[in-house]
Write an enzyme that holds these catalytic residues in place. Structure first.
Site, PDB file in Angstrom:
ATOM      1  N   ASP A 210      35.624 -47.635  41.146  1.00 31.19           N
ATOM      2  CA  ASP A 210      34.555 -46.777  40.657  1.00 31.19           C
ATOM      3  C   ASP A 210      33.211 -47.491  40.718  1.00 31.19           C
ATOM      4  O   ASP A 210      32.962 -48.416  39.945  1.00 31.19           O
ATOM      5  CB  ASP A 210      34.866 -46.345  39.221  1.00 31.19           C
ATOM      6  CG  ASP A 210      33.832 -45.384  38.660  1.00 31.19           C
ATOM      7  OD1 ASP A 210      33.101 -44.766  39.455  1.00 31.19           O
ATOM      8  OD2 ASP A 210      33.749 -45.258  37.428  1.00 31.19           O
TER       9      ASP A 210
ATOM     10  N   ASP B  57      28.317 -42.428  43.392  1.00 31.88           N
ATOM     11  CA  ASP B  57      29.436 -42.625  42.469  1.00 31.88           C
ATOM     12  C   ASP B  57      30.728 -42.298  43.197  1.00 31.88           C
ATOM     13  O   ASP B  57      31.006 -41.135  43.504  1.00 31.88           O
ATOM     14  CB  ASP B  57      29.259 -41.718  41.248  1.00 31.88           C
ATOM     15  CG  ASP B  57      30.360 -41.908  40.213  1.00 31.88           C
ATOM     16  OD1 ASP B  57      31.218 -42.796  40.412  1.00 31.88           O
ATOM     17  OD2 ASP B  57      30.369 -41.174  39.213  1.00 31.88           O
TER      18      ASP B  57
END
Length: 276
Positions: free
Chosen positions: A11, A215
């Site tokens: 992430d 992201d």
């Protein structure tokens, strides 16, 4: 020590590394055994006064341990305490004393095939920062591709090694949200039409709002509403398909795909763009 294999989500939109811990107050079901620190010779606690604990946004001291609560934008969360452990990667490179979270209360959806999240953000707690790497590359393969994606750190991630085959754009920093990676989006074109979107809509504001953040854990690209409306109108004007009004979840614009001249998809057939 001994080695326990962990499959996690990478992430870029967060910093904390965490996995589920045994015993666990609330754990989601996972295919592999839950990490048990009592079986490890290299496991270490993190004190409340450590640099890693102070780097946590939501932390407190409980029974001498650094407790954390990490909440993600999609509603996922992990609560537990910080520790240190040796991480060994696929090429048998071992790095000791990496700080990570032992999650004892994990509220997640759709993570049955993984055991936690590895943060690749710019903050102190991320894997990038703890490895001391000033650069990394993360190759995304197609969702239907059987090939493995590559995560490279340090000199292996050097774009110059590609002999100019890779085009790049600078990642900019938001002074209010320094952990995230941002891009300088200049414009959007639909077909040959350059949308008349003011560049100010894509810039980071003085309060930290705006801008375009990268992201890896977010699936859908979202735009500021004025920019989205211009994109929507241009897309409707150039797409020679009938607008569908029967698909009424979070997607704002949907089209019916005629099944007689396209590859058959799952029925009914739509594609869509969305706003946030």
């Amino acid at each position: 020590t001994p080695v326990v294999p962990l499959v996690t989500i990478m992430d870029t939109g967060s910093d904390l590394i965490w996995t589920q811990w045994k015993p666990c107050t609330y754990c989601f079901e996972q295919a592999t055994p839950v990490f048990n620190p009592k079986l490890s010779f290299s496991f270490l606690d993190v004190t409340c006064f450590s640099k890693l604990c102070k780097a946590l946004r939501n932390s407190r001291c409980g029974n001498g341990c650094c407790e954390y609560l990490n909440v993600y934008g999609d509603g996922l969360s992990s609560q537990g305490f910080l520790s240190r452990e040796t991480l060994t990667f696929e090429e048998q490179v071992s790095v000791p004393r990496i700080g990570f979270g032992c999650g004892v209360n994990n509220q997640v959806i759709g993570m049955n095939n993984v055991v936690g999240i590895v943060g690749l953000g710019r903050g102190t707690l991320s894997l990038v920062s703890q490895l001391g790497s000033r650069k990394f590359s993360y190759c995304f393969t197609s969702i239907g591709d059987n090939k493995s994606s590559s995560l490279l750190f340090g000199s292996l991630a050097d774009l110059n090694a590609s002999n100019g085959a890779v085009k790049s754009t600078p990642l900019i920093r938001n002074p209010i949200l320094p952990s995230f990676y941002y891009l300088s989006l200049e414009s959007i074109t639909v077909g040959q039409t350059l949308l008349p979107i003011p560049k100010s809509l894509f810039q980071i504001g003085s309060n930290g709002g705006g801008g375009l953040m990268i992201d890896s854990e977010t699936t859908v690209t979202s735009l500021q509403e004025d920019a989205f409306n211009m994109l929507k109108q241009a897309f409707m004007a150039q797409t020679k398909l009938q607008v569908s009004y029967s698909y009424t979840v979070e997607f704002d614009l949907c089209f019916d795909l005629p099944s007689n001249n396209v590859r058959k998809l799952s029925s009914p057939d739509w594609f869509f763009i969305s706003r946030d």
